[in-house]
Design a protein around this motif. Structure first.
Motif, PDB file in Angstrom:
ATOM      1  N   UNK A   1     -44.179 -50.935  10.869  1.00  0.00           N
ATOM      2  CA  UNK A   1     -42.764 -51.190  11.104  1.00  0.00           C
ATOM      3  C   UNK A   1     -41.986 -49.872  11.121  1.00  0.00           C
ATOM      4  N   UNK A   2     -42.387 -48.931  10.284  1.00  0.00           N
ATOM      5  CA  UNK A   2     -41.718 -47.629  10.292  1.00  0.00           C
ATOM      6  C   UNK A   2     -41.993 -46.869  11.584  1.00  0.00           C
ATOM      7  N   UNK A   3     -43.226 -46.937  12.062  1.00  0.00           N
ATOM      8  CA  UNK A   3     -43.556 -46.248  13.298  1.00  0.00           C
ATOM      9  C   UNK A   3     -42.855 -46.883  14.497  1.00  0.00           C
ATOM     10  N   UNK A   4     -42.704 -48.199  14.461  1.00  0.00           N
ATOM     11  CA  UNK A   4     -41.974 -48.871  15.534  1.00  0.00           C
ATOM     12  C   UNK A   4     -40.536 -48.379  15.594  1.00  0.00           C
ATOM     13  N   UNK A   5     -39.887 -48.306  14.446  1.00  0.00           N
ATOM     14  CA  UNK A   5     -38.487 -47.851  14.407  1.00  0.00           C
ATOM     15  C   UNK A   5     -38.397 -46.387  14.813  1.00  0.00           C
ATOM     16  N   UNK A   6     -39.350 -45.577  14.393  1.00  0.00           N
ATOM     17  CA  UNK A   6     -39.312 -44.161  14.767  1.00  0.00           C
ATOM     18  C   UNK A   6     -39.409 -43.993  16.282  1.00  0.00           C
TER      19      UNK A   6
ATOM     20  N   UNK B   1     -51.779 -61.189   7.862  1.00  0.00           N
ATOM     21  CA  UNK B   1     -52.591 -60.691   8.968  1.00  0.00           C
ATOM     22  C   UNK B   1     -51.873 -60.895  10.303  1.00  0.00           C
ATOM     23  N   UNK B   2     -51.195 -62.026  10.435  1.00  0.00           N
ATOM     24  CA  UNK B   2     -50.435 -62.282  11.655  1.00  0.00           C
ATOM     25  C   UNK B   2     -49.297 -61.282  11.808  1.00  0.00           C
ATOM     26  N   UNK B   3     -48.567 -61.031  10.726  1.00  0.00           N
ATOM     27  CA  UNK B   3     -47.446 -60.086  10.771  1.00  0.00           C
ATOM     28  C   UNK B   3     -47.940 -58.681  11.059  1.00  0.00           C
ATOM     29  N   UNK B   4     -49.032 -58.276  10.418  1.00  0.00           N
ATOM     30  CA  UNK B   4     -49.571 -56.939  10.650  1.00  0.00           C
ATOM     31  C   UNK B   4     -49.961 -56.754  12.117  1.00  0.00           C
ATOM     32  N   UNK B   5     -50.590 -57.758  12.704  1.00  0.00           N
ATOM     33  CA  UNK B   5     -50.976 -57.654  14.111  1.00  0.00           C
ATOM     34  C   UNK B   5     -49.782 -57.498  15.028  1.00  0.00           C
ATOM     35  N   UNK B   6     -48.753 -58.294  14.796  1.00  0.00           N
ATOM     36  CA  UNK B   6     -47.545 -58.206  15.626  1.00  0.00           C
ATOM     37  C   UNK B   6     -46.880 -56.842  15.484  1.00  0.00           C
ATOM     38  N   UNK B   7     -46.766 -56.348  14.258  1.00  0.00           N
ATOM     39  CA  UNK B   7     -46.076 -55.071  14.039  1.00  0.00           C
ATOM     40  C   UNK B   7     -46.873 -53.899  14.606  1.00  0.00           C
TER      41      UNK B   7
ATOM     42  N   UNK C   1     -46.151 -53.922  18.329  1.00  0.00           N
ATOM     43  CA  UNK C   1     -44.835 -53.374  18.638  1.00  0.00           C
ATOM     44  C   UNK C   1     -44.811 -51.857  18.480  1.00  0.00           C
ATOM     45  N   UNK C   2     -45.475 -51.368  17.458  1.00  0.00           N
ATOM     46  CA  UNK C   2     -45.579 -49.914  17.247  1.00  0.00           C
ATOM     47  C   UNK C   2     -46.204 -49.253  18.472  1.00  0.00           C
ATOM     48  N   UNK C   3     -47.318 -49.786  18.947  1.00  0.00           N
ATOM     49  CA  UNK C   3     -48.004 -49.166  20.069  1.00  0.00           C
ATOM     50  C   UNK C   3     -47.209 -49.285  21.366  1.00  0.00           C
TER      51      UNK C   3
ATOM     52  N   UNK D   1     -52.449 -52.323  21.659  1.00  0.00           N
ATOM     53  CA  UNK D   1     -51.456 -53.378  21.446  1.00  0.00           C
ATOM     54  C   UNK D   1     -52.027 -54.735  21.838  1.00  0.00           C
ATOM     55  N   UNK D   2     -52.780 -54.784  22.929  1.00  0.00           N
ATOM     56  CA  UNK D   2     -53.392 -56.039  23.350  1.00  0.00           C
ATOM     57  C   UNK D   2     -54.372 -56.572  22.323  1.00  0.00           C
TER      58      UNK D   2
END
Length: 423
Positions: free
Chosen positions: A98-103, A137-143, A146-148, A166-167
């Motif tokens: 989530x931090x990498x996504x925001x960055x 596990x579901x949340x980690x996969x989604x985040x 999004x990061x990638x 991401x895929x």
């Protein structure tokens, strides 16, 4: 000569340190309670069946989350640490992602680190990183997806391998819980819409324009459409090899059966709730409250009472900024919240629970981080700082009742049940 543009420094090491610190905190007394609690009573037997390839149980859910729980049990044994080690690692990965996504979405160091701090102390991620359930596990996969995707847009030269990763992450998210299905379609649809508005005449084969220059829409469909489905299908491989009740009529027929199980009308549950109660942080779920391991202990799932409420106006601010000022990260966070919450508003699942708010609440906390960064940039840094300090104090106050720490008395729950609906 004009002044060179500011080049903010990537806070990746600070983000990694925050994720590591979070994992260490999650790991403190991870083996307590020493007995299965809440939905562990469903997923641990299913993980044991996976290890033995005995009976295909818990067939209403996909397999990946249970495969990860089984992997932890194979590594550390059939004990509390084995049950919960993989959820704890998935939680730390989710926090880093989530931090990498925001960055990559903002190039804002402050917003990136504050988003990590708010998500780490928002209760949902902390609690679900300490229990052998499927949600983390579901949340980690989604985040991770999004990061990638955000990184591919920021650094198009890395777009191919990032969208491929991401895929894979999207496929694993769907293979953990079906609640991610709608969200998993968002990256591919976003690529289509952005490339459409880039005005390319050869829509399918043009390599120019947003969101990832150098990549065609056809290739993006491969990484964000085909790869997730292939990865999702691959996670069902063990289901063909169970001794009892294996998949025999094909994956599509099995999914019809899963859908029937997911949409069946169940008896009313004392902890069931609906989306307006989630938004207002109105209805808690007690994952645990009993004498165990030599003390009275409890785990109450609610959101952080401070940030869940002040996050609502922050979310509105992000929606407004996304529309009026065309700030992409602000708008994307508001849209993600709307889609992930909207799924549960219209889902054909008659009995719903507050833990279904996990992903929307994560988007809400990121929106709050963006709003606090805007406050700071507007010269209101003291207000933003006060919110962060208050957030940490609330987390510390509730720590005992979200981490199964020893409580003083059997009626200690009254200290934290500020609302009757939290009891």
């Amino acid at each position: 000569m004009s002044r060179a543009p500011e080049q903010p420094q990537d806070p990746i090491l600070w983000s990694a340190a925050l994720a590591l610190g979070f994992w260490l905190l999650v790991g403190w007394n991870l083996g307590i309670p020493s007995q299965p609690y809440f939905d562990e009573i469903h997923y641990l037997p299913a993980a044991r069946d996976l290890i033995a390839l005995d009976t295909f149980s818990n067939r209403e859910h996909p397999l990946f989350g249970k495969e990860m729980i089984a992997l932890g049990m194979m590594l550390l044994g059939d004990n509390p640490w084995g049950w919960r080690i993989m959820p704890s690692l998935a939680g730390a990965l989710a926090l880093f992602a989530v931090q990498r996504t925001v960055w990559f979405g903002t190039l804002d160091r402050y917003a990136s680190l504050v988003s990590g701090l708010l998500v780490a102390t928002g209760f949902h991620l902390f609690i679900h990183s300490r229990i052998a359930m499927l949600d983390v596990f579901a949340i980690a996969g989604i985040l991770v997806a999004f990061w990638q995707c955000a990184a591919a847009m920021r650094e198009p030269e890395t777009g191919r391998w990032r969208l491929a990763l991401a895929g894979v992450a999207l496929g694993l998210a769907m293979a953990s819980k079906w609640s991610t299905l709608i969200i998993a379609a968002v990256p591919g649809l976003a690529f289509l819409v952005l490339r459409w508005f880039a005005g390319r005449r050869r829509l399918l084969l043009s390599r120019r324009g947003m969101p990832v220059p150098g990549m065609t829409l056809v290739e993006a469909f491969l990484w964000l459409g085909i790869v997730p489905l292939l990865v999702y299908a691959a996670t069902f491989w063990p289901a063909y090899h169970f001794t009892y009740q294996p998949i025999t009529e094909g994956l599509i027929a099995h999914h019809r059966f899963m859908l029937e199980l997911q949409t069946q009308v169940l008896k009313p549950h004392p902890y069931q709730s609906n989306w307006p109660e989630w938004v207002l942080n109105w209805r808690a779920i007690w994952y645990l409250y009993e004498p165990i391991d030599g003390a009275q202990r409890g785990v109450m799932l609610i959101g952080n009472p401070l940030t869940m409420l002040i996050g609502i106006p922050a979310l509105m601010w992000c929606a407004w900024q996304g529309i009026s000022a065309k700030r992409p990260m602000h708008g994307a966070v508001a849209l993600l919240y709307a889609i992930s919450l909207g799924f549960w508003i219209f889902a054909a699942k008659p009995i719903q629970f507050y833990y279904h708010y996990f992903l929307p609440s994560t988007a809400l906390l990121v929106a709050l981080a963006l709003a606090l960064s805007d406050l700071r940039n507007a010269g209101r840094g003291k207000i933003a700082g006060a919110v962060l300090i208050a957030n940490l104090l609330v987390f510390l106050f509730f720590y005992e009742i979200i981490a199964a720490e020893p409580l003083a008395r059997p009626d200690s729950f009254a200290v934290w049940t500020w609302l009757e609906s939290w009891r």
